[in-house]
Scaffold this motif. Structure first.
Motif, PDB file in Angstrom:
ATOM      1  N   VAL A 101       0.859  -1.184   0.000  1.00  0.00           N
ATOM      2  CA  VAL A 101       0.000   0.000   0.000  1.00  0.00           C
ATOM      3  C   VAL A 101       0.895   1.232   0.000  1.00  0.00           C
ATOM      4  O   VAL A 101       1.809   1.342   0.814  1.00  0.00           O
ATOM      5  N   VAL A 102       0.617   2.149  -0.917  1.00  0.00           N
ATOM      6  CA  VAL A 102       1.382   3.386  -1.027  1.00  0.00           C
ATOM      7  C   VAL A 102       0.496   4.532  -0.560  1.00  0.00           C
ATOM      8  O   VAL A 102      -0.637   4.676  -1.019  1.00  0.00           O
ATOM      9  N   TYR A 127      -1.159  12.055  -6.496  1.00  0.00           N
ATOM     10  CA  TYR A 127      -0.301  10.977  -6.001  1.00  0.00           C
ATOM     11  C   TYR A 127      -0.715   9.632  -6.597  1.00  0.00           C
ATOM     12  O   TYR A 127       0.129   8.843  -7.029  1.00  0.00           O
ATOM     13  N   VAL A 128      -2.007   9.373  -6.639  1.00  0.00           N
ATOM     14  CA  VAL A 128      -2.498   8.104  -7.180  1.00  0.00           C
ATOM     15  C   VAL A 128      -2.232   8.035  -8.682  1.00  0.00           C
ATOM     16  O   VAL A 128      -1.824   6.992  -9.198  1.00  0.00           O
ATOM     17  N   ASP A 129      -2.427   9.147  -9.393  1.00  0.00           N
ATOM     18  CA  ASP A 129      -2.138   9.162 -10.833  1.00  0.00           C
ATOM     19  C   ASP A 129      -0.657   8.909 -11.098  1.00  0.00           C
ATOM     20  O   ASP A 129      -0.307   8.211 -12.056  1.00  0.00           O
ATOM     21  N   VAL A 167      -2.913  -0.554 -10.586  1.00  0.00           N
ATOM     22  CA  VAL A 167      -2.957  -0.161  -9.180  1.00  0.00           C
ATOM     23  C   VAL A 167      -4.413  -0.031  -8.733  1.00  0.00           C
ATOM     24  O   VAL A 167      -5.274   0.435  -9.479  1.00  0.00           O
ATOM     25  N   LEU A 168      -4.698  -0.506  -7.530  1.00  0.00           N
ATOM     26  CA  LEU A 168      -6.042  -0.380  -6.961  1.00  0.00           C
ATOM     27  C   LEU A 168      -6.207   1.016  -6.393  1.00  0.00           C
ATOM     28  O   LEU A 168      -5.343   1.491  -5.644  1.00  0.00           O
ATOM     29  N   ARG A 169      -7.326   1.662  -6.686  1.00  0.00           N
ATOM     30  CA  ARG A 169      -7.581   3.051  -6.308  1.00  0.00           C
ATOM     31  C   ARG A 169      -8.857   3.143  -5.478  1.00  0.00           C
ATOM     32  O   ARG A 169      -9.889   3.575  -5.978  1.00  0.00           O
ATOM     33  N   PRO A 170      -8.806   2.795  -4.187  1.00  0.00           N
ATOM     34  CA  PRO A 170     -10.023   2.797  -3.366  1.00  0.00           C
ATOM     35  C   PRO A 170     -10.655   4.176  -3.158  1.00  0.00           C
ATOM     36  O   PRO A 170     -11.826   4.252  -2.797  1.00  0.00           O
ATOM     37  N   ALA A 225      -3.130   2.168  -3.900  1.00  0.00           N
ATOM     38  CA  ALA A 225      -2.754   3.571  -3.759  1.00  0.00           C
ATOM     39  C   ALA A 225      -3.826   4.315  -2.974  1.00  0.00           C
ATOM     40  O   ALA A 225      -4.978   4.382  -3.390  1.00  0.00           O
ATOM     41  N   LEU A 226      -3.439   4.858  -1.835  1.00  0.00           N
ATOM     42  CA  LEU A 226      -4.326   5.696  -1.036  1.00  0.00           C
ATOM     43  C   LEU A 226      -3.801   7.120  -1.119  1.00  0.00           C
ATOM     44  O   LEU A 226      -2.611   7.343  -0.919  1.00  0.00           O
ATOM     45  N   GLY A 227      -4.668   8.074  -1.387  1.00  0.00           N
ATOM     46  CA  GLY A 227      -4.229   9.456  -1.437  1.00  0.00           C
ATOM     47  C   GLY A 227      -4.994  10.250  -2.468  1.00  0.00           C
ATOM     48  O   GLY A 227      -5.919   9.739  -3.112  1.00  0.00           O
TER      49      GLY A 227
END
Length: 167
Positions: A14-15, A114-116, A125-128, A108-110
């Motif tokens: 997790v980033v 940052y996620v892009d 990448v998973l983007r919750p 990717a959390l944020g």
């Protein structure tokens, strides 16, 4: 910069984003101690919940790129996308050195910038937090992930929901 490979993990990596608020110090401290902003802390709480049984947490620093929580850093003033911030080619090289292309799931959390940036490195990448209408909805999702009995499952459901919170 310490870009040692992430240990082989059975769970996700997790980033989380860095934060504008940083510890007031002039000496290097671990990244885990440097970033003190409330949104960063909430992202870290959710990240640790997701990786509690297996996995790893990294920080995406606007100045340094992908860093481990024990990497020694000094405060800086820079946001993702500003001149001088880490670029996609640098992140790709770091991801290669860290072995991120081989982890089972990258979450990717944020915020969007940052996620892009991380999505440019690994498109799957998973983007919750994708589709959130603002910081309030992002915080609510992070709290739900952190409090869940199965945090990764909740994160996966958010990532698949396309921004809807009606499930």
């Amino acid at each position: 910069m310490n870009t040692t490979p992430v240990p082989t993990v059975a769970g996700p990596v997790v980033v989380v984003p860095c934060s504008a608020a940083k510890l007031a110090t002039t000496v290097p401290v671990p990244a885990a101690d440097l970033y003190v902003g409330p949104f960063h802390k909430l992202c870290r709480r959710a990240a640790h919940a997701i990786t509690s049984h297996a996995g790893a947490v990294l920080v995406l620093s606007a100045a340094h790129g992908l860093v481990t929580l024990d990497e020694q850093l000094t405060p800086y003033e820079l946001r993702m996308g500003e001149p001088g911030s880490v670029q996609a080619d640098q992140l790709r090289a770091q991801a290669d050195r860290l072995g991120l292309h081989y982890v089972p799931q990258l979450v990717a959390l944020g915020g969007r910038a940052y996620v892009d940036a991380l999505t440019a490195v690994r498109p799957d990448v998973l983007r919750p937090l994708a589709g959130c209408r603002g910081i309030g909805q992002q915080r609510a999702r992070l709290c739900r992930i952190a409090a869940a009995e199965q945090p990764l499952l909740v994160a996966l459901e958010f990532a698949a929901s396309g921004g809807r919170d009606d499930w």
